[in-house]
Design a protein around this motif. Structure first.
Motif, PDB file in Angstrom:
ATOM      1  N   SER A   2      59.076  45.618  54.480  1.00  0.00           N
ATOM      2  CA  SER A   2      57.783  46.085  53.791  1.00  0.00           C
ATOM      3  C   SER A   2      57.671  47.451  53.849  1.00  0.00           C
ATOM      4  O   SER A   2      56.449  47.949  53.348  1.00  0.00           O
ATOM      5  N   ASP A   3      58.477  48.306  54.315  1.00  0.00           N
ATOM      6  CA  ASP A   3      58.376  49.829  53.915  1.00  0.00           C
ATOM      7  C   ASP A   3      58.650  50.073  52.536  1.00  0.00           C
ATOM      8  O   ASP A   3      58.650  51.486  52.150  1.00  0.00           O
ATOM      9  N   LYS A   4      59.469  49.100  51.606  1.00  0.00           N
ATOM     10  CA  LYS A   4      59.839  49.673  50.270  1.00  0.00           C
ATOM     11  C   LYS A   4      58.849  49.783  49.381  1.00  0.00           C
ATOM     12  O   LYS A   4      57.808  49.115  49.272  1.00  0.00           O
ATOM     13  N   PRO A   5      58.663  51.069  48.718  1.00  0.00           N
ATOM     14  CA  PRO A   5      57.735  51.066  47.854  1.00  0.00           C
ATOM     15  C   PRO A   5      57.510  50.255  46.618  1.00  0.00           C
ATOM     16  O   PRO A   5      58.496  49.411  46.091  1.00  0.00           O
ATOM     17  N   GLY A   6      56.401  49.872  46.507  1.00  0.00           N
ATOM     18  CA  GLY A   6      56.090  48.789  45.450  1.00  0.00           C
ATOM     19  C   GLY A   6      55.830  47.371  46.069  1.00  0.00           C
ATOM     20  O   GLY A   6      55.206  46.274  45.563  1.00  0.00           O
ATOM     21  N   VAL A   7      55.969  47.198  47.416  1.00  0.00           N
ATOM     22  CA  VAL A   7      55.737  45.910  48.212  1.00  0.00           C
ATOM     23  C   VAL A   7      54.086  45.859  48.315  1.00  0.00           C
ATOM     24  O   VAL A   7      53.489  46.726  48.677  1.00  0.00           O
ATOM     25  N   PHE A   8      53.564  44.685  47.902  1.00  0.00           N
ATOM     26  CA  PHE A   8      52.354  44.043  48.228  1.00  0.00           C
ATOM     27  C   PHE A   8      52.132  43.739  49.380  1.00  0.00           C
ATOM     28  O   PHE A   8      53.088  43.063  49.969  1.00  0.00           O
ATOM     29  N   LEU A   9      51.102  44.096  50.179  1.00  0.00           N
ATOM     30  CA  LEU A   9      50.801  43.516  51.421  1.00  0.00           C
ATOM     31  C   LEU A   9      49.584  42.612  51.537  1.00  0.00           C
ATOM     32  O   LEU A   9      48.301  43.089  50.597  1.00  0.00           O
ATOM     33  N   ARG A  10      49.371  41.701  52.142  1.00  0.00           N
ATOM     34  CA  ARG A  10      48.211  40.886  52.276  1.00  0.00           C
ATOM     35  C   ARG A  10      47.759  41.194  53.711  1.00  0.00           C
ATOM     36  O   ARG A  10      48.367  41.210  54.687  1.00  0.00           O
ATOM     37  N   ILE A  11      46.354  41.697  53.960  1.00  0.00           N
ATOM     38  CA  ILE A  11      45.995  42.146  54.852  1.00  0.00           C
ATOM     39  C   ILE A  11      44.730  41.185  55.621  1.00  0.00           C
ATOM     40  O   ILE A  11      43.559  41.118  54.981  1.00  0.00           O
ATOM     41  N   PRO A  12      44.879  40.654  56.657  1.00  0.00           N
ATOM     42  CA  PRO A  12      44.018  39.746  57.323  1.00  0.00           C
ATOM     43  C   PRO A  12      42.849  40.712  57.644  1.00  0.00           C
ATOM     44  O   PRO A  12      42.988  41.671  58.482  1.00  0.00           O
ATOM     45  N   LEU A  13      41.534  40.151  57.382  1.00  0.00           N
ATOM     46  CA  LEU A  13      40.395  41.002  57.785  1.00  0.00           C
ATOM     47  C   LEU A  13      39.534  40.183  59.089  1.00  0.00           C
ATOM     48  O   LEU A  13      39.993  39.058  59.081  1.00  0.00           O
ATOM     49  N   GLY A  14      38.756  41.084  59.668  1.00  0.00           N
ATOM     50  CA  GLY A  14      37.965  40.584  60.858  1.00  0.00           C
ATOM     51  C   GLY A  14      37.087  39.674  60.556  1.00  0.00           C
ATOM     52  O   GLY A  14      37.044  38.555  61.585  1.00  0.00           O
ATOM     53  N   ASP A  15      36.657  39.142  59.474  1.00  0.00           N
ATOM     54  CA  ASP A  15      35.745  37.689  59.105  1.00  0.00           C
ATOM     55  C   ASP A  15      36.557  36.721  58.488  1.00  0.00           C
ATOM     56  O   ASP A  15      36.131  35.712  58.146  1.00  0.00           O
ATOM     57  N   GLY A  16      37.845  36.882  58.556  1.00  0.00           N
ATOM     58  CA  GLY A  16      38.787  35.579  58.012  1.00  0.00           C
ATOM     59  C   GLY A  16      39.240  35.745  56.749  1.00  0.00           C
ATOM     60  O   GLY A  16      40.019  35.073  56.251  1.00  0.00           O
ATOM     61  N   SER A  17      38.882  36.853  55.978  1.00  0.00           N
ATOM     62  CA  SER A  17      39.265  36.987  54.492  1.00  0.00           C
ATOM     63  C   SER A  17      40.389  37.806  54.560  1.00  0.00           C
ATOM     64  O   SER A  17      40.869  38.244  55.415  1.00  0.00           O
ATOM     65  N   PHE A  18      40.789  38.224  53.189  1.00  0.00           N
ATOM     66  CA  PHE A  18      41.924  39.015  53.092  1.00  0.00           C
ATOM     67  C   PHE A  18      41.741  40.156  52.173  1.00  0.00           C
ATOM     68  O   PHE A  18      41.262  39.882  51.151  1.00  0.00           O
ATOM     69  N   GLY A  19      42.293  41.307  52.537  1.00  0.00           N
ATOM     70  CA  GLY A  19      42.402  42.521  51.518  1.00  0.00           C
ATOM     71  C   GLY A  19      43.826  42.803  51.192  1.00  0.00           C
ATOM     72  O   GLY A  19      44.936  41.665  51.799  1.00  0.00           O
ATOM     73  N   TYR A  20      44.180  43.626  50.251  1.00  0.00           N
ATOM     74  CA  TYR A  20      45.230  43.680  49.643  1.00  0.00           C
ATOM     75  C   TYR A  20      45.756  45.262  49.399  1.00  0.00           C
ATOM     76  O   TYR A  20      44.764  46.110  49.272  1.00  0.00           O
ATOM     77  N   GLY A  21      46.947  45.355  49.743  1.00  0.00           N
ATOM     78  CA  GLY A  21      47.460  46.800  49.650  1.00  0.00           C
ATOM     79  C   GLY A  21      48.929  46.957  49.131  1.00  0.00           C
ATOM     80  O   GLY A  21      49.523  45.782  48.743  1.00  0.00           O
ATOM     81  N   ARG A  22      49.377  47.871  48.885  1.00  0.00           N
ATOM     82  CA  ARG A  22      50.771  48.438  48.540  1.00  0.00           C
ATOM     83  C   ARG A  22      51.082  49.517  48.905  1.00  0.00           C
ATOM     84  O   ARG A  22      50.740  50.628  49.561  1.00  0.00           O
TER      85      ARG A  22
END
Length: 152
Positions: free
Chosen positions: A5-25
């Protein structure tokens, strides 16, 4: 040990404190970009995620203890490949500011020139999760406020 997941361009799904998800790259380490996109169910549609505006691009210290979930990879778009611009401000002399970017450019600046730029900081994952949730909920973020430009 190399983390995929260190590779540039990889999408990340991020669990948030309220049970929803954010997204990063993942960008060029240590930088990641975070999208203005939140879901209640996990999303893997990279096209949809990549089409969303970017909230911020910041330096991240990734934790091996609680990794964000890699959900796919795409070549980084031109707008995300632009240098990340940040500022520093002297604690003792608030007028002493520097604007710099991730490719080595640097210049002295007035405090008002730093408004809207990211402060120089390396963010822990849990602080990013709080910042994302605060942004989605329309709340100020304590870490952003603490690091923001001072005028006195």
């Amino acid at each position: 040990m190399h983390n995929p997941s260190d590779k540039p361009g990889v999408f990340l799904r991020i669990p948030l404190g309220d049970g929803s998800f954010g997204y990063g790259r993942v960008l060029e380490p240590p930088y990641d970009a975070f999208y203005d996109y939140r879901t209640t169910e996990p999303d893997v549609d990279l096209e949809r995620i990549a089409s969303k505006p970017v909230l911020f691009r910041i330096a991240i210290r990734h934790s091996a203890l609680k990794p964000w979930e890699p959900i796919g990879w795409r070549e980084i778009e031109a707008h995300l490949a632009q240098p990340v611009v940040q500022f520093t401000q002297d604690i003792m002399n608030f007028r002493d500011c520097t604007i710099f970017d991730s490719v080595g450019n640097e210049r002295a600046a007035e405090p008002q020139e730093c408004v809207g730029l990211e402060p120089a900081a390396v963010w822990e994952q849990h602080h990013v999760e709080e910042r994302l949730l605060d942004a989605f909920m329309g709340r100020p973020n304590a870490y952003v406020e603490r690091l923001s430009v001072r005028f006195r």
